[in-house]
Write an enzyme that holds these catalytic residues in place. Structure first.
Site, mmCIF file in Angstrom:
data_model
loop_
_atom_site.group_PDB
_atom_site.id
_atom_site.type_symbol
_atom_site.label_atom_id
_atom_site.label_comp_id
_atom_site.label_asym_id
_atom_site.label_seq_id
_atom_site.Cartn_x
_atom_site.Cartn_y
_atom_site.Cartn_z
ATOM 1 N N GLU A 1 44.322 31.624 33.185
ATOM 2 C CA GLU A 1 44.167 32.451 34.392
ATOM 3 C C GLU A 1 43.052 32.292 35.228
ATOM 4 O OE1 GLU A 1 44.969 36.183 31.931
ATOM 5 O OE2 GLU A 1 46.498 36.546 33.685
ATOM 6 N N TYR B 1 44.814 50.265 59.381
ATOM 7 C CA TYR B 1 45.394 49.683 58.222
ATOM 8 C C TYR B 1 45.168 48.352 58.208
ATOM 9 C CZ TYR B 1 49.547 49.824 61.182
ATOM 10 O OH TYR B 1 50.120 49.984 62.302
ATOM 11 N N ILE C 1 42.623 43.979 35.720
ATOM 12 C CA ILE C 1 42.915 44.654 37.089
ATOM 13 C C ILE C 1 42.595 46.026 37.265
ATOM 14 C CG2 ILE C 1 45.176 43.330 37.222
ATOM 15 C CD1 ILE C 1 46.853 45.210 36.014
ATOM 16 N N GLU C 2 42.079 46.618 36.061
ATOM 17 C CA GLU C 2 40.992 47.905 36.164
ATOM 18 C C GLU C 2 40.012 47.769 36.920
ATOM 19 O OE1 GLU C 2 42.724 46.812 33.558
ATOM 20 O OE2 GLU C 2 43.540 48.271 32.394
ATOM 21 N N LYS D 1 50.647 43.308 38.686
ATOM 22 C CA LYS D 1 50.226 41.734 38.487
ATOM 23 C C LYS D 1 51.579 41.133 37.943
ATOM 24 C CE LYS D 1 47.131 39.057 35.773
ATOM 25 N NZ LYS D 1 46.202 39.177 34.513
HETATM 26 N N1 LIG Z 1 45.204 47.178 30.746
HETATM 27 C C1 LIG Z 1 45.277 45.669 30.891
HETATM 28 N N2 LIG Z 1 45.950 44.641 30.144
HETATM 29 C C2 LIG Z 1 45.747 43.610 30.045
HETATM 30 C C3 LIG Z 1 45.168 42.901 31.185
HETATM 31 C C4 LIG Z 1 44.386 43.802 32.026
HETATM 32 O O1 LIG Z 1 43.939 43.328 33.107
HETATM 33 N N3 LIG Z 1 44.761 45.259 32.116
HETATM 34 N N4 LIG Z 1 45.365 41.667 31.204
HETATM 35 C C5 LIG Z 1 46.018 40.889 30.656
HETATM 36 C C6 LIG Z 1 45.926 39.241 30.473
HETATM 37 O O2 LIG Z 1 44.954 38.917 31.471
HETATM 38 C C7 LIG Z 1 47.493 38.971 30.960
HETATM 39 O O3 LIG Z 1 47.659 39.955 32.227
HETATM 40 C C8 LIG Z 1 48.156 37.929 30.894
HETATM 41 O O4 LIG Z 1 49.410 37.606 30.757
HETATM 42 C C9 LIG Z 1 46.510 41.361 29.300
HETATM 43 N N5 LIG Z 1 46.336 42.837 29.149
#
Ligand SMILES: Nc1nc2c(c(=O)[nH]1)N=C([C@H](O)[C@@H](O)CO)CN2
Length: 117
Positions: free
Chosen positions: A21, A53, A72-73, A98
């Site tokens: 990634e 927007y 992503i948080e 995602k």
């Molecule tokens: N709560 C989350 N769980 C996971 C994340 C995330 O960003 N927040 N990211 C991953 C890995 O990057 C995943 O997306 C790869 O498949 C795993 N869990």
């Protein structure tokens, strides 16, 4: 309260905890919902009184694509902070999806709601 929304805003980002990634960008999709009183915009028919927007969407893409992140948080919090601060919004909900993260799922993601005190 009235709302302005943006749905399915797509960016390509370096996002994730795994090595692969870090080597290639992947899509992130944003659904954004902002509290915004429409009264002045409707009465004046003037963009100056509206929550733009288009400008907001461009600012979010610029922020997300600016640097890599693991979670992503982290992206969700940064996007919420940008909208609250730069666009004078009092309350925002940010949903980050995602779609390539879990092959067996349509998509995965997080949703947060943040406001100004
Ligand atoms: N709560 C989350 N769980 C996971 C994340 C995330 O960003 N927040 N990211 C991953 C890995 O990057 C995943 O997306 C790869 O498949 C795993 N869990």
């Amino acid at each position: 309260m009235d709302k302005v929304f943006v749905k399915g805003l797509r960016t390509d980002a370096y996002i994730g905890v795994y090595e692969w990634e870090h080597e290639q960008p992947q899509p992130l999709l944003f659904d954004l919902t902002m509290a915004w009183d429409q009264t002045a915009a409707a009465a004046s028919d003037d963009l100056q009184h509206a929550l733009d927007y288009d400008a907001l969407s461009k600012a979010v893409i610029k922020l997300v694509e600016a640097r890599p992140r693991q979670l992503i948080e982290t992206v969700a919090e940064e996007v919420a902070e940008l909208i609250l601060t730069d666009f004078k919004v009092s309350r925002v909900t940010v949903c980050v999806s995602k779609p390539k993260a879990v092959p067996a799922a349509d998509t995965v993601g997080v949703e947060i709601t943040r406001g100004k005190n």
